[in-house]
Design an enzyme around this catalytic site. Structure first.
Site, PDB file in Angstrom:
ATOM      1  N   ASP A  16       0.659  -1.278  -0.119  1.00  0.00           N
ATOM      2  CA  ASP A  16       0.396  -0.265  -0.322  1.00  0.00           C
ATOM      3  C   ASP A  16       1.075   1.102  -0.181  1.00  0.00           C
ATOM      4  OD1 ASP A  16      -1.976   1.846   1.087  1.00  0.00           O
ATOM      5  OD2 ASP A  16      -3.465   0.208   0.586  1.00  0.00           O
ATOM      6  N   TYR A  41     -14.025   6.534 -12.029  1.00  0.00           N
ATOM      7  CA  TYR A  41     -14.518   5.193 -11.780  1.00  0.00           C
ATOM      8  C   TYR A  41     -15.145   4.804 -12.647  1.00  0.00           C
ATOM      9  CZ  TYR A  41     -15.235   3.072  -7.843  1.00  0.00           C
ATOM     10  OH  TYR A  41     -14.985   1.592  -6.432  1.00  0.00           O
TER      11      TYR A  41
END
Length: 262
Positions: free
Chosen positions: A50, A167
């Site tokens: 991450d 998105y």
């Protein structure tokens, strides 16, 4: 926030991840963290990747508290060098790679198509689609060495239209990428599938709703099941797709959304 209800845990002779290695992107919170913990509970060694170093380290510590082995690597999935370095560390630490869950993603910040800033389009598509492509590009050769599975996290917005063009386009792209790659490697020991979550109770959803009761209720109202999903419910789907129980499942976009897209 998640209610942390006791969720059913699949039990099967095919559900065995002992001594395997799983790589999970976007593992600092939400679905990524739940998936990393699920792999660990089933005996896998887990690499958590991450851009959020603190959250990522917290996930690794939670895995170790469960008695599992974890490696935390800082990784911006938009950057080829980061992805390659994270996977190199994976091999150095654990020797192989069996499974990958490409989950890292961001939500879109406002704007209909004509009003959407080009920079925002690039930010969303680079993370949510390019990031999955780069991850797969460098995961696939490693998994092919012994066989395994990849699960990409798309969205209900990857199978039907919703407001938020960047998105929605990126998540549709993830489904297309998954299906194409699954066919390209169909005659190997690598299976590639996707999970398409609905409204899941995560920090990202808190940002989308403004973390207000009104905002949350609007999202709940969009779910026929009458509640948000739990990250663990998506993690269960990921592990099933990685398990031998899903050995005949290939190029599938599994919708797990409480009926939102029915």
């Amino acid at each position: 926030m998640s209610s942390n209800r006791d969720l059913p845990k699949p039990q099967s002779e095919y559900w065995n991840f002992e001594n395997t290695v799983a790589f999970v992107t976007g593992a600092a919170s939400g679905i990524g963290r739940a998936t990393a913990l699920a792999f660990a509970r089933e005996g896998a060694n887990v690499v958590v990747a991450d851009i959020d170093e603190n959250g990522n380290q917290e996930t690794a510590e939670q895995i170790e508290e469960l008695g599992g082995d974890a490696l935390a690597v800082t990784c911006d999935v938009r950057e080829s060098e980061d992805v390659q370095a994270a996977l190199e560390e994976t091999i150095e630490e654990f020797g192989c790679l069996d499974f990958a869950c490409n989950n890292a993603g961001v939500e879109q910040q406002g704007g209909n198509v004509a009003d959407l800033a080009e920079a925002e389009w690039d930010r969303v598509v680079d993370t949510d689609l390019r990031g999955v492509f780069l991850s797969m590009k460098y995961e696939i050769p490693l998994i092919l060495e012994q066989g395994g599975a990849i699960v990409n996290i798309s969205s209900g917005a990857g199978v039907k239209g919703f407001p938020g063009a960047a998105y929605c386009a990126a998540k549709h792209g993830v489904v297309g990428l998954t299906k194409s790659a699954a066919l390209e490697y169909a005659d190997t020991d690598l299976r590639i599938n996707a999970v398409c979550p609905g409204v899941i109770d995560t920090a990202m959803m808190d940002r989308v709703t403004g973390n207000t009761e009104e905002g949350r209720q609007q999202m709940i109202d969009s779910e026929p099941i009458g509640r948000m999903g739990e990250p663990e419910e998506i993690a269960n789907a990921v592990l099933w797709l990685c398990s031998d129980a899903a050995s005949f499942t290939l190029g599938h976009a599994m919708v797990v959304d409480g009926g939102q897209t029915v």
